[in-house]
Design a protein around this motif. Structure first.
Motif, PDB file in Angstrom:
ATOM      1  N   PHE A   7     -17.187 -34.020  23.079  1.00  0.00           N
ATOM      2  CA  PHE A   7     -16.906 -35.392  22.672  1.00  0.00           C
ATOM      3  C   PHE A   7     -18.069 -35.912  21.834  1.00  0.00           C
ATOM      4  CE2 PHE A   7     -19.139 -35.576  26.722  1.00  0.00           C
ATOM      5  CZ  PHE A   7     -20.130 -36.516  26.483  1.00  0.00           C
ATOM      6  N   HIS A  56     -12.806 -36.065  20.470  1.00  0.00           N
ATOM      7  CA  HIS A  56     -12.693 -37.014  21.566  1.00  0.00           C
ATOM      8  C   HIS A  56     -13.893 -37.956  21.461  1.00  0.00           C
ATOM      9  CE1 HIS A  56     -10.049 -33.846  23.030  1.00  0.00           C
ATOM     10  NE2 HIS A  56      -9.577 -34.683  23.934  1.00  0.00           N
ATOM     11  N   ASP A 106      -8.229 -34.362  14.528  1.00  0.00           N
ATOM     12  CA  ASP A 106      -7.423 -34.030  15.701  1.00  0.00           C
ATOM     13  C   ASP A 106      -8.238 -33.493  16.879  1.00  0.00           C
ATOM     14  OD1 ASP A 106      -5.253 -34.803  14.265  1.00  0.00           O
ATOM     15  OD2 ASP A 106      -4.743 -32.784  13.575  1.00  0.00           O
ATOM     16  N   LEU A 111     -10.611 -41.120  14.650  1.00  0.00           N
ATOM     17  CA  LEU A 111     -10.066 -40.107  15.556  1.00  0.00           C
ATOM     18  C   LEU A 111      -8.671 -39.662  15.126  1.00  0.00           C
ATOM     19  CD1 LEU A 111     -11.087 -41.386  19.115  1.00  0.00           C
ATOM     20  CD2 LEU A 111     -12.219 -39.673  17.702  1.00  0.00           C
ATOM     21  N   ALA A 116      -5.559 -40.469  25.577  1.00  0.00           N
ATOM     22  CA  ALA A 116      -6.033 -39.201  26.124  1.00  0.00           C
ATOM     23  C   ALA A 116      -7.299 -38.705  25.440  1.00  0.00           C
ATOM     24  CB  ALA A 116      -4.934 -38.140  26.003  1.00  0.00           C
ATOM     25  N   ARG A 117      -7.673 -39.324  24.331  1.00  0.00           N
ATOM     26  CA  ARG A 117      -8.839 -38.847  23.577  1.00  0.00           C
ATOM     27  C   ARG A 117      -9.978 -39.858  23.554  1.00  0.00           C
ATOM     28  NH1 ARG A 117      -6.329 -37.678  17.997  1.00  0.00           N
ATOM     29  NH2 ARG A 117      -8.488 -37.158  17.484  1.00  0.00           N
ATOM     30  N   THR A 118      -9.862 -40.896  24.352  1.00  0.00           N
ATOM     31  CA  THR A 118     -10.924 -41.898  24.435  1.00  0.00           C
ATOM     32  C   THR A 118     -11.252 -42.175  25.894  1.00  0.00           C
ATOM     33  OG1 THR A 118      -9.277 -43.664  24.299  1.00  0.00           O
ATOM     34  CG2 THR A 118     -10.383 -43.046  22.256  1.00  0.00           C
ATOM     35  N   LEU A 161      -4.129 -43.004  21.446  1.00  0.00           N
ATOM     36  CA  LEU A 161      -5.362 -42.231  21.628  1.00  0.00           C
ATOM     37  C   LEU A 161      -5.923 -42.340  23.052  1.00  0.00           C
ATOM     38  CD1 LEU A 161      -7.153 -43.214  18.293  1.00  0.00           C
ATOM     39  CD2 LEU A 161      -5.979 -41.065  18.798  1.00  0.00           C
ATOM     40  N   VAL A 215     -16.323 -40.963  23.547  1.00  0.00           N
ATOM     41  CA  VAL A 215     -16.725 -41.666  24.767  1.00  0.00           C
ATOM     42  C   VAL A 215     -17.453 -42.927  24.331  1.00  0.00           C
ATOM     43  CG1 VAL A 215     -18.183 -41.619  26.816  1.00  0.00           C
ATOM     44  CG2 VAL A 215     -16.874 -39.577  26.162  1.00  0.00           C
ATOM     45  N   PRO A 257     -14.145 -35.004  28.783  1.00  0.00           N
ATOM     46  CA  PRO A 257     -13.753 -33.718  28.193  1.00  0.00           C
ATOM     47  C   PRO A 257     -14.990 -32.850  27.962  1.00  0.00           C
ATOM     48  CG  PRO A 257     -13.773 -35.418  26.529  1.00  0.00           C
ATOM     49  CD  PRO A 257     -14.016 -36.114  27.834  1.00  0.00           C
TER      50      PRO A 257
END
Length: 338
Positions: free
Chosen positions: A161, A188, A185, A181, A213-215, A211, A190, A158
């Protein structure tokens, strides 16, 4: 400039003695007035001997040479279960013998200095703290915008992050960041580290928490790609347990890359970053949530980055050599007029 003949560990030309090898390189670059020798047979007439292997050569005692010893490994004190009783006794005697007979002892952080004083009875006036020589050469933190874009596309990252480097062990508390996380909201994360069974557990935990989509989990990366990730990140999160072994190198790299830091509240990290980082209790989700939200303050981020530049200067190679030169000069006998 004063000039000295400085003896270094005879094995400095081999991979088994990186400290002495790096020291010889830096002295040749920033203090060429000194003459460095690594041949044990030629150290007998040296003005000063600086070693990191114990015990120091017998010739340094017989010839009354100034002796500086760098104590970089205290595992036998901190993790005695890894050694047999005989090994611990031998290492303890070698370390105590060398330190008590050295003119100066160098440790890489204040915690080691206090440990030598408390557990081996070494006079603190003989102990100096000097940052690690290989903490991070300055040019290793530089990367271009094209390199950043290449890494972003390669790993599907993204635009914004936070980075957790070396997350494949529970003592680094990566689970707390995943839980944090949920409360932040916009964040993100990594996770960059070697592929281990614990890494698979983390991936499953993140997916179960919704999660996915956010990791992002990166298992195969080059040192250059890791430095690029650090430059791209909004922050580096490094939260090992208080008594766990951890390197300050990621923090130094982050300070050189002007990447805000969220660190465990422990002595070695505070000594390295001082007021240039946000500190959290290891494993505390609430602390991480507060720190991540605090970094949304643009003015605060700018202050942290300014402080990071000041702290990073302390780890410059030239600064370290200048510090060592001051130590060498303080030990040199003052010449008397005839």
């Amino acid at each position: 400039f004063f000039a000295m003949k400085i003896g270094l560990d005879p094995a400095s030309a081999t991979p088994s003695a990186p400290y002495a090898r790096r020291l010889a390189e830096l002295l040749a670059k920033y203090a060429p007035q000194h003459r460095c020798v690594t041949d044990a047979r030629r150290c007998a007439d040296a003005d000063l001997y600086h070693g990191s292997r114990l015990p120091l050569p017998l010739a340094t005692h017989l010839h009354g040479i100034l002796r500086v010893v760098t104590v970089a490994d205290l595992d036998f004190l901190r993790h005695p279960h890894r050694y047999s009783l005989l090994e611990r006794l031998v290492l303890l005697r070698l370390c105590r013998f060398s330190c008590r007979r050295a003119h100066c002892i160098i440790t890489l952080d204040r915690a080691a200095k206090e440990e030598l004083a408390r557990r081996l009875g070494i006079d603190t006036r003989k102990i100096r703290v000097v940052p690690p020589l290989a903490a991070c050469p300055p040019d290793e933190t530089r990367c271009t915008d094209a390199e950043c874009e290449h890494v972003r596309r390669k790993f599907g990252l993204p635009r914004r992050f936070v980075l957790a480097d070396g997350v494949c062990s529970p003592h680094l508390n990566p689970l707390a960041l995943i839980d944090a996380l949920i409360e932040t909201d916009a964040a993100h994360a990594v996770f960059c580290g070697r592929h281990t069974p614990y890494a698979d557990f983390l991936l499953g935990y993140a997916r179960a928490a919704g999660l996915a989509a956010r990791t992002v989990f990166i298992y195969e990366s080059t040192p250059g790609e890791r430095r690029t990730l650090l430059r791209m990140a909004d922050a580096l999160v490094c939260t090992p347990d208080t008594h766990a072994e951890a390197s300050i190198r990621p923090a130094v790299e982050a300070m050189r890359a002007s990447t805000p830091l969220i660190l465990s509240d422990r002595l070695d990290f505070r000594e390295a970053a001082a007021e240039a980082a946000l500190y959290v209790t290891p494993g505390s989700v609430d602390d991480l949530v507060r720190a991540l939200r605090t970094l949304r303050d643009g003015a605060l981020r700018e202050r942290l980055v300014r402080r990071e530049r000041e702290r990073a200067a302390l780890f410059d190679e030239e600064h370290i050599v200048r510090r060592l030169n001051e130590i060498y000069a303080s030990l040199r006998p003052v010449p008397t007029d005839v």
